[in-house]
Design a protein around this motif. Structure first.
Motif, short mmCIF file in Angstrom:
data_model
loop_
_atom_site.label_atom_id
_atom_site.label_comp_id
_atom_site.label_asym_id
_atom_site.label_seq_id
_atom_site.Cartn_x
_atom_site.Cartn_y
_atom_site.Cartn_z
N ASP A 136 11.15 26.53 -12.06
CA ASP A 136 12.12 27.49 -11.56
C ASP A 136 11.57 28.88 -11.80
N GLU A 137 11.14 29.53 -10.74
CA GLU A 137 10.55 30.85 -10.87
C GLU A 137 11.46 31.91 -10.28
N SER A 138 12.76 31.64 -10.25
CA SER A 138 13.68 32.57 -9.63
C SER A 138 13.59 33.95 -10.27
N GLY A 139 13.20 34.92 -9.46
CA GLY A 139 13.13 36.29 -9.93
C GLY A 139 11.90 36.64 -10.74
N ALA A 140 11.14 35.67 -11.20
CA ALA A 140 10.01 35.96 -12.07
C ALA A 140 8.84 36.54 -11.28
N VAL A 141 8.48 35.89 -10.18
CA VAL A 141 7.33 36.30 -9.39
C VAL A 141 7.70 36.13 -7.92
N ALA A 142 7.45 37.15 -7.11
CA ALA A 142 7.77 37.05 -5.69
C ALA A 142 6.84 36.07 -4.99
N ARG A 143 5.55 36.22 -5.22
CA ARG A 143 4.55 35.31 -4.66
C ARG A 143 3.38 35.26 -5.61
N GLN A 144 2.66 34.15 -5.56
CA GLN A 144 1.53 34.01 -6.45
C GLN A 144 0.50 33.09 -5.81
N SER A 145 -0.77 33.39 -6.04
CA SER A 145 -1.82 32.58 -5.43
C SER A 145 -2.18 31.36 -6.27
N ALA A 146 -1.91 31.40 -7.57
CA ALA A 146 -2.26 30.27 -8.44
C ALA A 146 -1.43 29.05 -8.06
N ARG A 147 -2.06 27.91 -7.91
CA ARG A 147 -1.36 26.70 -7.50
C ARG A 147 -1.32 25.62 -8.59
N ASN A 148 -2.18 25.74 -9.58
CA ASN A 148 -2.30 24.70 -10.59
C ASN A 148 -1.48 25.06 -11.82
N ARG A 149 -0.33 24.41 -11.95
CA ARG A 149 0.58 24.65 -13.07
C ARG A 149 0.70 23.39 -13.89
N PHE A 150 0.59 23.55 -15.21
CA PHE A 150 0.69 22.43 -16.12
C PHE A 150 1.81 22.73 -17.12
N ALA A 151 2.98 22.14 -16.89
CA ALA A 151 4.11 22.33 -17.80
C ALA A 151 3.85 21.50 -19.05
N GLY A 152 4.06 22.10 -20.20
CA GLY A 152 3.81 21.38 -21.44
C GLY A 152 4.45 22.06 -22.63
N ILE A 153 3.87 21.79 -23.79
CA ILE A 153 4.38 22.33 -25.04
C ILE A 153 3.23 22.98 -25.80
N ILE A 154 3.50 24.14 -26.37
CA ILE A 154 2.48 24.82 -27.16
C ILE A 154 2.29 24.06 -28.47
#
Length: 147
Positions: free
Chosen positions: A61-79
């Protein structure tokens, strides 16, 4: 005769998704992942339901965070680890079976208040890894440690 639906034990689900069995149990208990109990009391997850659930894991959910972005590789995880010196910081994220490491300025790590147990996404563009926090960045999850 209808074909029997394939069901999986919680441990099998954990292996498939690259998370702990405890995480799968929490998802089931919270109603995020449907399961049913066998006559013996074992919890089982329907494979088709698991496929639908797994498809939602990568959604962010990127609502409001970034209008557009070129990066496509996202890895959701835990620090899992944050190491800082006077100038730089090294942040490790476990995203399923993947361990990702990001090098950034200490200032950036301090501004994000990065700490082990925090949910975050590693965003990969070329050879750089940036750290993004979900909208509810106050949510922390206890990291598993081995003895």
């Amino acid at each position: 005769m209808a074909k029997a639906l394939r069901t999986l034990r919680l441990g099998e689900v954990a292996n498939l998704l690259g998370v702990s069995s405890d995480t799968v149990r929490r998802w089931v208990d919270a109603g995020k992942l449907a399961s049913r109990r066998t006559k013996a009391g074992e919890r089982r997850v329907d494979a088709a339901a698991l496929a639908r659930f797994a498809a939602t894991l990568g959604a962010t959910d990127e609502s409001g965070a970034v209008a557009r972005q070129s990066a496509r590789n996202r890895f959701a995880g835990i620090i899992t680890r944050v190491t800082k010196d006077r100038v730089a910081a090294q942040v490790e994220i476990q995203a399923g079976p993947h361990r990702l490491v990001s090098l950034m300025t200490r200032e950036a790590a301090d501004e994000l208040a990065l700490a082990p147990g925090q949910l975050a996404s590693a965003v990969v563009k070329a050879t750089n890894v940036a750290i993004e926090l979900p909208p509810d960045s106050t949510r922390r999850v206890r990291a598993r440690t081995s003895s």
